[in-house]
Design an enzyme around this catalytic site. Structure first.
Site, PDB file in Angstrom:
ATOM      1  N   ASP A  45       6.753  -7.507  -4.058  1.00 17.34           N
ATOM      2  CA  ASP A  45       6.773  -6.514  -4.996  1.00 17.34           C
ATOM      3  C   ASP A  45       6.544  -5.202  -4.204  1.00 17.34           C
ATOM      4  O   ASP A  45       6.023  -4.960  -3.208  1.00 17.34           O
ATOM      5  CB  ASP A  45       5.356  -6.411  -6.104  1.00 17.34           C
ATOM      6  CG  ASP A  45       5.348  -5.080  -6.820  1.00 17.34           C
ATOM      7  OD1 ASP A  45       5.887  -5.245  -8.015  1.00 17.34           O
ATOM      8  OD2 ASP A  45       4.452  -4.414  -6.378  1.00 17.34           O
ATOM      9  N   TYR A  50       6.624   4.149  -2.549  1.00 20.01           N
ATOM     10  CA  TYR A  50       5.888   3.616  -1.521  1.00 20.01           C
ATOM     11  C   TYR A  50       6.508   3.980  -0.383  1.00 20.01           C
ATOM     12  O   TYR A  50       7.550   3.575   0.502  1.00 20.01           O
ATOM     13  CB  TYR A  50       5.922   2.088  -1.402  1.00 20.01           C
ATOM     14  CG  TYR A  50       4.944   1.599  -2.257  1.00 20.01           C
ATOM     15  CD1 TYR A  50       4.312   2.131  -3.331  1.00 20.01           C
ATOM     16  CD2 TYR A  50       5.367   0.139  -2.744  1.00 20.01           C
ATOM     17  CE1 TYR A  50       3.553   1.661  -4.216  1.00 20.01           C
ATOM     18  CE2 TYR A  50       4.639  -0.509  -3.878  1.00 20.01           C
ATOM     19  CZ  TYR A  50       3.915   0.188  -4.600  1.00 20.01           C
ATOM     20  OH  TYR A  50       3.130  -0.344  -5.691  1.00 20.01           O
ATOM     21  N   LYS A  76      10.272  -0.788  -9.183  1.00 24.73           N
ATOM     22  CA  LYS A  76       9.693  -0.169 -10.286  1.00 24.73           C
ATOM     23  C   LYS A  76      10.534   1.281 -10.322  1.00 24.73           C
ATOM     24  O   LYS A  76      11.498   1.575  -9.461  1.00 24.73           O
ATOM     25  CB  LYS A  76       8.135   0.416  -9.974  1.00 24.73           C
ATOM     26  CG  LYS A  76       7.351  -0.492  -9.458  1.00 24.73           C
ATOM     27  CD  LYS A  76       5.857  -0.243  -9.202  1.00 24.73           C
ATOM     28  CE  LYS A  76       5.101  -1.534  -8.911  1.00 24.73           C
ATOM     29  NZ  LYS A  76       5.347  -2.006  -7.496  1.00 24.73           N
ATOM     30  N   SER A 238      -8.565  -1.768  -3.120  1.00 23.28           N
ATOM     31  CA  SER A 238      -8.311  -1.021  -2.255  1.00 23.28           C
ATOM     32  C   SER A 238      -8.773  -1.225  -0.502  1.00 23.28           C
ATOM     33  O   SER A 238      -8.790  -0.280  -0.017  1.00 23.28           O
ATOM     34  CB  SER A 238      -8.292   0.398  -2.281  1.00 23.28           C
ATOM     35  OG  SER A 238      -7.833   0.869  -3.584  1.00 23.28           O
ATOM     36  N   GLY A 239      -9.499  -2.471  -0.541  1.00 22.65           N
ATOM     37  CA  GLY A 239      -9.808  -2.838   0.667  1.00 22.65           C
ATOM     38  C   GLY A 239     -11.173  -2.995   0.812  1.00 22.65           C
ATOM     39  O   GLY A 239     -11.899  -3.519   1.723  1.00 22.65           O
ATOM     40  N   LEU A 241     -13.542  -4.504  -0.656  1.00 17.47           N
ATOM     41  CA  LEU A 241     -14.092  -5.938  -0.916  1.00 17.47           C
ATOM     42  C   LEU A 241     -13.865  -6.881   0.449  1.00 17.47           C
ATOM     43  O   LEU A 241     -14.475  -7.901   0.521  1.00 17.47           O
ATOM     44  CB  LEU A 241     -13.406  -6.940  -1.746  1.00 17.47           C
ATOM     45  CG  LEU A 241     -13.887  -6.616  -3.469  1.00 17.47           C
ATOM     46  CD1 LEU A 241     -12.933  -7.140  -4.314  1.00 17.47           C
ATOM     47  CD2 LEU A 241     -15.358  -7.390  -3.578  1.00 17.47           C
TER      48      LEU A 241
END
Length: 334
Positions: A45, A50, A76, A238-239, A241
């Site tokens: 994806d 990006y 997208k 977003s990191g 965790l």
């Protein structure tokens, strides 16, 4: 739609390939995509925004060497990348500032019209070095940064991009389309539309161990009932965790850090990784067809695959539930 992603529950989110948060070399980016392929990942994806096309260019460099029928490719629309460059002296760097300030310097034009959608797809096909796309999402018509403006952006997309993608799917040019957003509300509205019928939704950051209450209220049950796939992005929030400092693309608050610490304490007690819990929690919901964590280092891919296969004892989930760290109605892995 489910047959498209069958056997591809773990995907690859290419945002980091666009130099999100940090600059990475072409060699590191390409090695990461290679590692994903070698680990058996076949769902990729990406998006024009990006790195102003950088992620698509890098992804296409590797995937163009692979058999096209063996993988699912999603990108997208809603952003057209211009040849004109941003003025480096300008304070306003548009959508290139912040997350992708290390990406390419091309100007980015927001465009949800039918013409803009077709131009975006044409550009993406060239950058990805492919002749077809499997899934196309209308990107970021709803973000927190827009406030109430997202409603007008949704309407612009409904009369432009939605109709164009509906037609392209019916003509067989693409296999499926939907929305790629970080709010639940526009997906709920899109599910009720009569003049356009999306096949799938990419929901980023709103169905994770840290944030899932709103999605559980109506979205997940309705999507499962109507056989519409949910693809979950940003499963690590977003990191934060998995040892990072960001939540929802911003520096994590003390409250979020404290919640993560509580989850990690329980995970350590049961000798499991938080990464495994994060991925397996997401996929336990019957509406979720795939999860697409991002990676910018080859080693992270092996970690994700290992996390998918890690055995988590039921006692962990029971304690997480008892500590009210997940919603009482959230489906849990068995």
């Amino acid at each position: 739609m489910k047959n498209i992603l069958q056997g591809k529950e773990l995907g690859f989110g290419a945002a980091p390939l666009g130099n999100m948060f940090r600059s990475i070399t072409d060699e590191e980016a390409l090695a990461t995509v290679d590692a994903a392929w070698e680990q058996g990942i076949r769902h990729f994806d990406t998006a024009p925004i990006y790195g102003a096309g950088l992620a698509e260019i890098r992804l296409g460099e590797i995937l163009s060497k692979r058999p096209r029928d063996e993988y699912v490719l999603a990108t997208k629309v809603g952003r057209v990348i211009l040849d004109e460059l941003e003025d480096p002296a300008s304070r306003d760097l548009g959508e290139r500032s912040g997350l992708f300030k290390y990406g390419r310097k091309n100007k980015i034009e927001i465009d949800y019209s039918e013409d803009g959608t077709l131009r975006s797809i044409e550009q993406s096909l060239k950058r990805l070095q492919t002749d077809r796309l499997d899934i196309v999402y209308v990107h970021d018509i709803a973000q927190d940064i827009y406030g109430d403006e997202w409603v007008s952006k949704f309407e612009s997309a409904r009369t432009g991009a939605f109709r164009a993608l509906d037609r392209l799917r019916d003509e067989g040019v693409i296999k499926a389309w939907g929305l790629g957003v970080n709010l639940v509300e526009p997906i709920e509205i899109a599910l009720d539309l009569d003049d356009a019928k999306p096949d799938a939704f990419l929901l980023a950051g709103r169905y994770s161990l840290l944030d899932h209450d709103r999605a559980l209220q109506r979205l997940m049950p309705k999507a499962a009932k109507e056989n519409v796939d949910i693809i979950v992005g940003a499963p690590y929030s977003s990191g934060v965790l998995v040892g990072g400092a960001h939540f929802e693309y911003q520096k994590a608050s003390p409250e979020i850090v404290a919640k993560v610490d509580r989850i990690k304490t329980i995970a350590d007690r049961h000798n499991i990784s938080v990464k495994a819990a994060a991925l397996q929690f997401v996929l336990a919901n019957p509406a979720v067809a795939s999860v697409i964590p991002g990676a910018s280092r080859p080693a992270r891919i092996a970690e994700d695959v290992a996390a998918m296969n890690e055995v988590i004892p039921p006692a962990f989930w029971q304690e997480i539930r008892e500590q009210n760290l997940v919603a009482q109605n959230a489906p849990l892995p068995k």
